[in-house]
Design a protein around this motif. Sequence first.
Motif, PDB file in Angstrom:
ATOM      1  N   GLU A  69       0.430  -1.164  -0.172  1.00  0.00           N
ATOM      2  CA  GLU A  69      -0.263  -0.051  -0.118  1.00  0.00           C
ATOM      3  C   GLU A  69       0.871   1.264  -0.163  1.00  0.00           C
ATOM      4  OE1 GLU A  69      -0.366  -2.498   2.218  1.00  0.00           O
ATOM      5  OE2 GLU A  69      -2.584  -3.312   1.757  1.00  0.00           O
ATOM      6  N   ASP A  72       2.151   1.543  -3.508  1.00  0.00           N
ATOM      7  CA  ASP A  72       1.326   2.484  -3.908  1.00  0.00           C
ATOM      8  C   ASP A  72       1.288   3.927  -4.243  1.00  0.00           C
ATOM      9  OD1 ASP A  72       0.445   0.320  -5.712  1.00  0.00           O
ATOM     10  OD2 ASP A  72      -1.111  -0.734  -4.005  1.00  0.00           O
ATOM     11  N   LYS A  73       0.420   4.213  -3.138  1.00  0.00           N
ATOM     12  CA  LYS A  73       0.430   5.477  -2.784  1.00  0.00           C
ATOM     13  C   LYS A  73       2.131   6.433  -3.067  1.00  0.00           C
ATOM     14  CE  LYS A  73      -3.720   5.941  -0.183  1.00  0.00           C
ATOM     15  NZ  LYS A  73      -4.319   6.036  -0.721  1.00  0.00           N
ATOM     16  N   ASP A  76       0.908   6.976  -6.677  1.00  0.00           N
ATOM     17  CA  ASP A  76       0.368   8.362  -6.446  1.00  0.00           C
ATOM     18  C   ASP A  76       0.883   9.596  -6.513  1.00  0.00           C
ATOM     19  OD1 ASP A  76      -1.346   6.140  -7.418  1.00  0.00           O
ATOM     20  OD2 ASP A  76      -2.550   5.721  -5.103  1.00  0.00           O
ATOM     21  N   TYR A  91       5.485   2.155  -9.207  1.00  0.00           N
ATOM     22  CA  TYR A  91       4.024   0.036  -9.254  1.00  0.00           C
ATOM     23  C   TYR A  91       4.583  -0.442  -9.508  1.00  0.00           C
ATOM     24  CZ  TYR A  91       0.998   4.908  -9.238  1.00  0.00           C
ATOM     25  OH  TYR A  91       0.138   5.777  -8.970  1.00  0.00           O
ATOM     26  N   SER A  94       5.310  -2.817  -6.565  1.00  0.00           N
ATOM     27  CA  SER A  94       3.864  -2.994  -5.923  1.00  0.00           C
ATOM     28  C   SER A  94       4.157  -4.185  -6.653  1.00  0.00           C
ATOM     29  CB  SER A  94       3.264  -1.860  -6.111  1.00  0.00           C
ATOM     30  OG  SER A  94       1.634  -2.433  -5.376  1.00  0.00           O
ATOM     31  N   ALA A 104      -2.200  -1.081  -8.847  1.00  0.00           N
ATOM     32  CA  ALA A 104      -1.013  -1.283  -9.319  1.00  0.00           C
ATOM     33  C   ALA A 104      -0.902  -1.117 -10.851  1.00  0.00           C
ATOM     34  CB  ALA A 104      -0.501  -2.092  -8.739  1.00  0.00           C
ATOM     35  N   ASN A 107      -2.580   2.129 -12.582  1.00  0.00           N
ATOM     36  CA  ASN A 107      -1.842   3.102 -12.607  1.00  0.00           C
ATOM     37  C   ASN A 107      -1.144   3.058 -13.661  1.00  0.00           C
ATOM     38  OD1 ASN A 107      -3.502   4.217  -9.887  1.00  0.00           O
ATOM     39  ND2 ASN A 107      -3.073   3.375  -8.818  1.00  0.00           N
TER      40      ASN A 107
END
Length: 256
Positions: A69, A72-73, A76, A91, A94, A104, A107
């Motif tokens: 997580e 992923d953040k 972002d 990404y 991840s 993932a 994104n």
Amino acid sequence: MRSLHVIFCLFVISCSFSNLAAQKYYRGHVALEAVKLYKNAKLQDKLGNKQLAKQLYKKALNEDFRYIEAMDKLGDIYRGEGMLDSAVHFYQMSIDREPSGILAYQNLAATYQLKGDYRDAVQTYQDLLSLFPTYTEAYFGLGKLFLDKKDYFSSQFYANLALKDFLSQKQNSRAADARLLAARSYLADRNYKKAVRYLKANKKYTGHKAFHKYYLGLCYMKLGKHVKAEKYLNQAQIMGYQLPVYVKEQIELMGA
């Protein structure tokens, strides 16, 4: 000797429990300190303190390198900052950790698209669909990607595929997004009549938006239906839509 045997048995039992705990930990449990840092990072992220959030997400990863997580953040945040290579890095981290991580993949594909790396973006969507063949959002993403790439045939194909799936799933708002995507692709492809049909079908969902009026007005202008074109383009302008210069000039000519 008996006491040594007892000690040995206790040692074996304690090792077994330790191994079980380690196995449980490596199946997905995250270090407690990492969780605390992640929660604090999410709070700062929500408050708009992106730089502090980024530092805290990184600290969470330092505490536990398996924290998906947090990866992923970070992806972002970097994508939002326009630091696309860094976003791709996190990404990909991840996905390496969790090869079935849908978001993932999605994104990562969107980030490749922003970079203009269409081949990598398409490949990422294909990888996602190989894992989840019925994942409709991937079809929608491909529709957007091919529109950006000016491959209108492919864009229309995937937009309509997404539209059909969203309707079957009774996701009406997402179906409206797919219908609008198809309309934009038909408009760019100079298939104005079909674009009008899709826009009219979308009236319930986007008819109150300025861009909806603009797209309709532009279609009618291209079709030579000047009265309708002027009506919708003027409405779009009143609603705050910034019309291109050539469209303004056309409105003046139509009113002359």
